[in-house]
Design a protein around this motif. Structure first.
Motif, PDB file in Angstrom:
ATOM      1  N   LEU A 192       0.839  -1.189   0.000  1.00 42.54           N
ATOM      2  CA  LEU A 192       0.000   0.000   0.000  1.00 42.54           C
ATOM      3  C   LEU A 192       0.879   1.246   0.000  1.00 42.54           C
ATOM      4  O   LEU A 192       0.666   2.175  -0.782  1.00 42.54           O
ATOM      5  N   ALA A 193       1.876   1.233   0.885  1.00 41.04           N
ATOM      6  CA  ALA A 193       2.752   2.399   1.023  1.00 41.04           C
ATOM      7  C   ALA A 193       3.460   2.695  -0.295  1.00 41.04           C
ATOM      8  O   ALA A 193       3.592   3.855  -0.694  1.00 41.04           O
ATOM      9  N   ALA A 194       3.892   1.633  -0.980  1.00 45.19           N
ATOM     10  CA  ALA A 194       4.589   1.831  -2.253  1.00 45.19           C
ATOM     11  C   ALA A 194       3.649   2.446  -3.289  1.00 45.19           C
ATOM     12  O   ALA A 194       4.045   3.317  -4.068  1.00 45.19           O
ATOM     13  N   GLN A 195       2.396   2.000  -3.282  1.00 43.07           N
ATOM     14  CA  GLN A 195       1.448   2.494  -4.283  1.00 43.07           C
ATOM     15  C   GLN A 195       1.104   3.974  -4.107  1.00 43.07           C
ATOM     16  O   GLN A 195       0.748   4.649  -5.064  1.00 43.07           O
ATOM     17  N   ILE A 196       1.140   4.439  -2.854  1.00 44.89           N
ATOM     18  CA  ILE A 196       0.725   5.830  -2.634  1.00 44.89           C
ATOM     19  C   ILE A 196       1.887   6.699  -2.139  1.00 44.89           C
ATOM     20  O   ILE A 196       1.676   7.773  -1.571  1.00 44.89           O
ATOM     21  N   ALA A 197       3.130   6.228  -2.416  1.00 41.96           N
ATOM     22  CA  ALA A 197       4.314   6.922  -1.886  1.00 41.96           C
ATOM     23  C   ALA A 197       4.338   8.397  -2.285  1.00 41.96           C
ATOM     24  O   ALA A 197       4.619   9.271  -1.450  1.00 41.96           O
ATOM     25  N   GLY A 216      -5.292  -8.818   8.736  1.00 43.71           N
ATOM     26  CA  GLY A 216      -5.446  -8.916   7.286  1.00 43.71           C
ATOM     27  C   GLY A 216      -5.985  -7.661   6.638  1.00 43.71           C
ATOM     28  O   GLY A 216      -6.164  -7.612   5.427  1.00 43.71           O
ATOM     29  N   GLN A 217      -6.263  -6.651   7.440  1.00 42.28           N
ATOM     30  CA  GLN A 217      -6.715  -5.377   6.884  1.00 42.28           C
ATOM     31  C   GLN A 217      -5.699  -4.299   7.258  1.00 42.28           C
ATOM     32  O   GLN A 217      -4.946  -4.458   8.204  1.00 42.28           O
ATOM     33  N   VAL A 218      -5.694  -3.227   6.499  1.00 41.15           N
ATOM     34  CA  VAL A 218      -4.885  -2.070   6.894  1.00 41.15           C
ATOM     35  C   VAL A 218      -5.794  -0.853   6.891  1.00 41.15           C
ATOM     36  O   VAL A 218      -6.460  -0.564   5.898  1.00 41.15           O
ATOM     37  N   ARG A 219      -5.855  -0.182   8.024  1.00 34.89           N
ATOM     38  CA  ARG A 219      -6.617   1.062   8.073  1.00 34.89           C
ATOM     39  C   ARG A 219      -5.650   2.218   7.875  1.00 34.89           C
ATOM     40  O   ARG A 219      -4.651   2.330   8.578  1.00 34.89           O
ATOM     41  N   LEU A 220      -5.897   3.050   6.861  1.00 34.76           N
ATOM     42  CA  LEU A 220      -5.102   4.260   6.678  1.00 34.76           C
ATOM     43  C   LEU A 220      -5.815   5.384   7.412  1.00 34.76           C
ATOM     44  O   LEU A 220      -7.040   5.469   7.378  1.00 34.76           O
ATOM     45  N   ARG A 221      -5.050   6.219   8.070  1.00 37.62           N
ATOM     46  CA  ARG A 221      -5.682   7.281   8.831  1.00 37.62           C
ATOM     47  C   ARG A 221      -4.980   8.608   8.564  1.00 37.62           C
ATOM     48  O   ARG A 221      -3.817   8.779   8.886  1.00 37.62           O
ATOM     49  N   LEU A 222      -5.725   9.525   7.977  1.00 42.50           N
ATOM     50  CA  LEU A 222      -5.231  10.877   7.766  1.00 42.50           C
ATOM     51  C   LEU A 222      -5.671  11.744   8.937  1.00 42.50           C
ATOM     52  O   LEU A 222      -6.852  11.735   9.302  1.00 42.50           O
ATOM     53  N   SER A 223      -4.745  12.484   9.533  1.00 39.11           N
ATOM     54  CA  SER A 223      -5.101  13.398  10.625  1.00 39.11           C
ATOM     55  C   SER A 223      -4.526  14.767  10.318  1.00 39.11           C
ATOM     56  O   SER A 223      -3.326  14.915  10.141  1.00 39.11           O
ATOM     57  N   ALA A 224      -5.404  15.760  10.286  1.00 38.93           N
ATOM     58  CA  ALA A 224      -4.969  17.126   9.983  1.00 38.93           C
ATOM     59  C   ALA A 224      -5.258  18.029  11.179  1.00 38.93           C
ATOM     60  O   ALA A 224      -6.321  17.930  11.793  1.00 38.93           O
ATOM     61  N   THR A 225      -4.311  18.869  11.515  1.00 35.42           N
ATOM     62  CA  THR A 225      -4.470  19.784  12.648  1.00 35.42           C
ATOM     63  C   THR A 225      -4.281  21.210  12.163  1.00 35.42           C
ATOM     64  O   THR A 225      -3.352  21.495  11.408  1.00 35.42           O
ATOM     65  N   GLY A 226      -5.158  22.114  12.610  1.00 32.69           N
ATOM     66  CA  GLY A 226      -5.006  23.510  12.212  1.00 32.69           C
ATOM     67  C   GLY A 226      -6.113  24.376  12.770  1.00 32.69           C
ATOM     68  O   GLY A 226      -6.935  23.901  13.565  1.00 32.69           O
ATOM     69  N   ASN A 227      -6.147  25.626  12.355  1.00 28.85           N
ATOM     70  CA  ASN A 227      -7.148  26.546  12.900  1.00 28.85           C
ATOM     71  C   ASN A 227      -8.339  26.778  11.976  1.00 28.85           C
ATOM     72  O   ASN A 227      -9.378  27.252  12.408  1.00 28.85           O
ATOM     73  N   LEU A 232      -9.194  22.662   6.328  1.00 31.99           N
ATOM     74  CA  LEU A 232      -8.687  21.340   6.683  1.00 31.99           C
ATOM     75  C   LEU A 232      -9.552  20.242   6.090  1.00 31.99           C
ATOM     76  O   LEU A 232      -9.061  19.262   5.521  1.00 31.99           O
ATOM     77  N   LEU A 233     -10.874  20.417   6.245  1.00 33.93           N
ATOM     78  CA  LEU A 233     -11.805  19.418   5.716  1.00 33.93           C
ATOM     79  C   LEU A 233     -11.627  19.247   4.216  1.00 33.93           C
ATOM     80  O   LEU A 233     -11.606  18.128   3.689  1.00 33.93           O
ATOM     81  N   ALA A 234     -11.488  20.366   3.534  1.00 34.75           N
ATOM     82  CA  ALA A 234     -11.337  20.333   2.075  1.00 34.75           C
ATOM     83  C   ALA A 234     -10.035  19.627   1.685  1.00 34.75           C
ATOM     84  O   ALA A 234     -10.010  18.791   0.776  1.00 34.75           O
ATOM     85  N   GLU A 235      -8.964  19.955   2.409  1.00 35.72           N
ATOM     86  CA  GLU A 235      -7.666  19.353   2.078  1.00 35.72           C
ATOM     87  C   GLU A 235      -7.668  17.841   2.331  1.00 35.72           C
ATOM     88  O   GLU A 235      -7.164  17.059   1.522  1.00 35.72           O
ATOM     89  N   VAL A 236      -8.235  17.463   3.485  1.00 34.53           N
ATOM     90  CA  VAL A 236      -8.284  16.037   3.815  1.00 34.53           C
ATOM     91  C   VAL A 236      -9.148  15.292   2.793  1.00 34.53           C
ATOM     92  O   VAL A 236      -8.803  14.196   2.341  1.00 34.53           O
ATOM     93  N   ALA A 237     -10.249  15.914   2.396  1.00 31.85           N
ATOM     94  CA  ALA A 237     -11.128  15.287   1.400  1.00 31.85           C
ATOM     95  C   ALA A 237     -10.376  15.079   0.083  1.00 31.85           C
ATOM     96  O   ALA A 237     -10.501  14.032  -0.563  1.00 31.85           O
ATOM     97  N   LEU A 238      -9.568  16.062  -0.266  1.00 29.24           N
ATOM     98  CA  LEU A 238      -8.805  15.987  -1.516  1.00 29.24           C
ATOM     99  C   LEU A 238      -7.797  14.831  -1.465  1.00 29.24           C
ATOM    100  O   LEU A 238      -7.706  14.021  -2.395  1.00 29.24           O
ATOM    101  N   PHE A 239      -7.039  14.751  -0.377  1.00 29.26           N
ATOM    102  CA  PHE A 239      -6.036  13.683  -0.258  1.00 29.26           C
ATOM    103  C   PHE A 239      -6.711  12.307  -0.145  1.00 29.26           C
ATOM    104  O   PHE A 239      -6.200  11.313  -0.663  1.00 29.26           O
ATOM    105  N   GLN A 241      -9.505  11.477  -1.551  1.00 33.97           N
ATOM    106  CA  GLN A 241      -9.928  11.172  -2.917  1.00 33.97           C
ATOM    107  C   GLN A 241      -8.748  10.638  -3.734  1.00 33.97           C
ATOM    108  O   GLN A 241      -8.877   9.651  -4.471  1.00 33.97           O
ATOM    109  N   LYS A 242      -7.596  11.289  -3.567  1.00 34.49           N
ATOM    110  CA  LYS A 242      -6.399  10.853  -4.300  1.00 34.49           C
ATOM    111  C   LYS A 242      -6.005   9.427  -3.911  1.00 34.49           C
ATOM    112  O   LYS A 242      -5.698   8.593  -4.761  1.00 34.49           O
ATOM    113  N   ILE A 243      -5.990   9.177  -2.606  1.00 38.72           N
ATOM    114  CA  ILE A 243      -5.575   7.850  -2.133  1.00 38.72           C
ATOM    115  C   ILE A 243      -6.580   6.783  -2.578  1.00 38.72           C
ATOM    116  O   ILE A 243      -6.204   5.743  -3.118  1.00 38.72           O
ATOM    117  N   VAL A 244      -7.855   7.065  -2.361  1.00 37.19           N
ATOM    118  CA  VAL A 244      -8.893   6.092  -2.731  1.00 37.19           C
ATOM    119  C   VAL A 244      -8.847   5.820  -4.235  1.00 37.19           C
ATOM    120  O   VAL A 244      -8.975   4.672  -4.671  1.00 37.19           O
TER     121      VAL A 244
END
Lengths: 417, 417
Positions: A192-197, A216-227, A232-239, A241-244
């Motif tokens: 997975l890591a290689a595919q989305i490096a 047998g599963q891998v959960r990917l977790r994006l965490s964004a911190t900011g003000n 933040l929501l938009a950026e996380v949604a974008l990334f 989408q890219k990963i999925v």
């Protein structure tokens, strides 16, 4: 904002109990933007408690202490904190009244040590513990917050939810934290890591990606911190989408709920019912579903058919099938699933039969061999798995594989239907 | 001999997973006389790893590190240790051969990051990890032992059992440790402590008594450390006898096994079989029994009858009973237990029906109301409990209460019989 959790009590260090409190606290603190920097488990020892407190204050703003507040001799947290903050103990009248009413409700006499539970260091803020007799204590010290609460999970959880988290939010200005989880199956962590490096490389410093492999599963977790929450929501949604987009065929879910809850949600939405026929998982999969409130709208029940006799009488598996193919076979799994869907009158039934081990394996069917079947009243599918781990792992992986088969089947049927 | 456990990985700190490894390690280390002084969970952060390592070496002789050895970017334990010990990384040929054969067996291609898993700090002792690709690394530094191993439970457990614990025993002269557990029910922690206060006072400094309360029970645990095993055993037996003599009617067990395993052992010894009819516990009690290997000699199976329809069709509960008294009632519990003992053809059956919550409570039957019945084919007993906690606590307490009822019934029947 950084927090540390200190759990006090020999029972964790000697392995008598597993510390489930800290994980729960980690989740709740993350939700309000507090990052847990360290979790420390120490013994009921005054010097060690002081040392842990000193170390924690060098790293964190908030120190949450659980445990060591019981009435017995080995519980010394309160006395240690009183000395540490140089506050003599005083009897807190509201707490004493609460302890008294607690014992009256239980219809039990109070003894001296129970009265002592109402003593608190003079100078801390006392927070009433509605579910128990040991009060929660809130200290402020050199700009740091130190909270001591009981280790009994439902007492701690109530105090955290109703008292401590609201007070933390009031006291500090918290950043926004946005989490996004992507549950995947079918590809190992490194692949997975290689595919989305390249996507991972392009993440800004305030967005972190974690790989959480399990059964047998891998959960990917994006965490964004900011003000700026909206950004933040938009950026996380974008990334996301890219990963999925990149690993689409391995993505199971993008909701941050346990897998079994996602299945319940999907089935409830489509008014579908479920029953189970469990052999080697022995009730574990039923328990996974029924731990969630509202599961009864989907899950009607099932059978734990450990013996062959029960496989026949409750599920209608043919004696011939058991004799000819054995209890762990495609044929038996199919008859179990068909029997469940017919006898329990549900839209879907899942059957699991296997050898959890450590005994019962043969050359043909080693420990870890598991057959899983899904029936819907008109058709049935079965699949074999080979896990070959230890008993509890085999039980957990069987339950996980069964959920995966059911989920894929549901997705297919609902798309077609 | 003191040890510390350091677990590395954000997944524990954000609460994604519960750290069950450390409790398991605590139990195993205790068995050989190594006391765990502290358990520390930290993030995948080089500076924090170094800080934790430094602090641990001030307190302990053995430092066991788990986690952070995966192939992805966020796993930095190995590089941090290499720098810390000033050892450049080198490719370990035996490890590389092992990783290669691992991927060949899985029929998967190797990628660059997998080859890197065979790199180790030049100077450590490499211990082969038969169950995974990340090698275990053993360092000796200023008289302290530091071991880094993977966090995957079955990899860690294998390495601890087969490699690390034997090496620790070989390396150090260990004292003897004797544990004795006394499981009690029916009396709170403070009342137990008051009843045996003089016995506790009289304990020599090398014998410790801990109170471990859980779900309405309190487990007392005597731990003695010394060099003369025979003398220790005799002393612990003497104090156990004194304590048990004093609080006899509250003592359930003096074996150090989980309660459900003690029930299985007792029933197996007397060739008795068991079935279950679970409603509100939803398979949890079945799971408790079936997690133990050999449970099939006693436990035949059961039904998880979440819906009323299944209570009728599988267990033969009368529709009239459900209409007149409700699903959570003495009458329904009795018919469930009688139905299970008859339909599942076992010596004993336990039925549990209740309102786990958070929904479904009424004024008459609030959340936490649970009826439990035990049937043996000729007679049946039912009892009501009021737990009134949260859903998972209600499920756990119901299962515990059911086991307690069954255990008391068995003791009675076997004494009379």
């Amino acid at each position: 904002m950084l927090a540390e959790i200190i759990t006090i009590g020999d029972e964790i260090l000697i392995g008598q109990i597993v510390d489930t409190n800290s994980a729960w606290m980690g989740v709740e603190l993350n939700k309000i933007g507090v990052k847990v920097k360290q979790i420390t488990s120490i013994s009921d020892d005054a010097q060690h408690i002081v040392c842990a407190l000193n170390e924690a204050q060098q790293r964190a703003d908030i120190i949450l202490i659980t445990g060591g507040l019981g009435p017995t001799k080995d519980d010394i947290t309160k006395h240690t904190l009183a000395k540490y903050f140089n506050m003599p103990l005083r009897l807190d009248e509201p707490t004493l009244a609460h302890v008294k009413s607690f014992f009256e409700k239980l219809n039990r006499p109070m003894i001296d040590v129970n009265i002592k539970q109402a003593e608190v260091p003079d100078g801390c803020t006392v927070i009433m513990n509605k579910n128990g007799t040991a009060p929660c204590m809130w200290f402020e010290h050199n700009g740091k917050i130190i909270v001591s609460m009981p280790g009994v999970p439902f007492e701690m959880k109530y105090l955290m939810t109703e008292e401590i988290i609201p007070r933390i939010c009031q006291r500090f200005e918290m950043p926004f934290i946005v989490h996004q989880s992507i549950l995947t199956a079918g590809l190992g962590e490194s692949f997975l890591a290689a595919q989305i490096a390249d996507i991972e490389e392009a993440l800004p410093s305030y967005i972190k990606l974690a790989y959480l492999p399990k059964l047998g599963q891998v959960r990917l977790r994006l965490s964004a911190t900011g003000n700026d929450e909206v950004a933040l929501l938009a950026e996380v949604a974008l990334f996301t989408q890219k990963i999925v987009g990149r690993i689409e065929k391995y993505v199971v879910l993008t909701e941050d709920v346990p897998f079994e809850k996602a299945i319940l949600n999907l089935m409830e939405k489509h008014h579908l019912t479920l029953s189970l026929a469990e052999s080697c998982t022995g009730g574990y999969l039923s328990h996974l579903f029924t731990q969630h409130s509202g599961s009864s709208k989907v899950f009607q029940g099932g059978a734990v058919t450990y013996s062959n006799a029960l496989k026949q009488s409750v599920l209608g598996v043919q004696q011939d099938t058991l004799l000819k193919f054995g209890a762990v076979s495609e044929q038996t799994a199919i008859e179990m699933a068909n029997g469940a869907v017919a006898n329990f009158k549900t839209d879907y039934a899942v059957a699991i039969t296997g050898i959890a081990g450590p005994d019962g394996g043969t050359e043909d069917k080693p420990v870890g061999t598991v057959w899983i079947a899904i029936a819907d009243g008109t058709s049935v599918k079965a699949k074999m798995y080979k896990f070959a781990n230890q008993r509890l792992q085999n039980i957990e992986r069987s339950a996980m594989a069964a959920m995966m088969m059911l989920f894929i089947q549901l997705k297919q049927d609902l798309e077609v239907g």
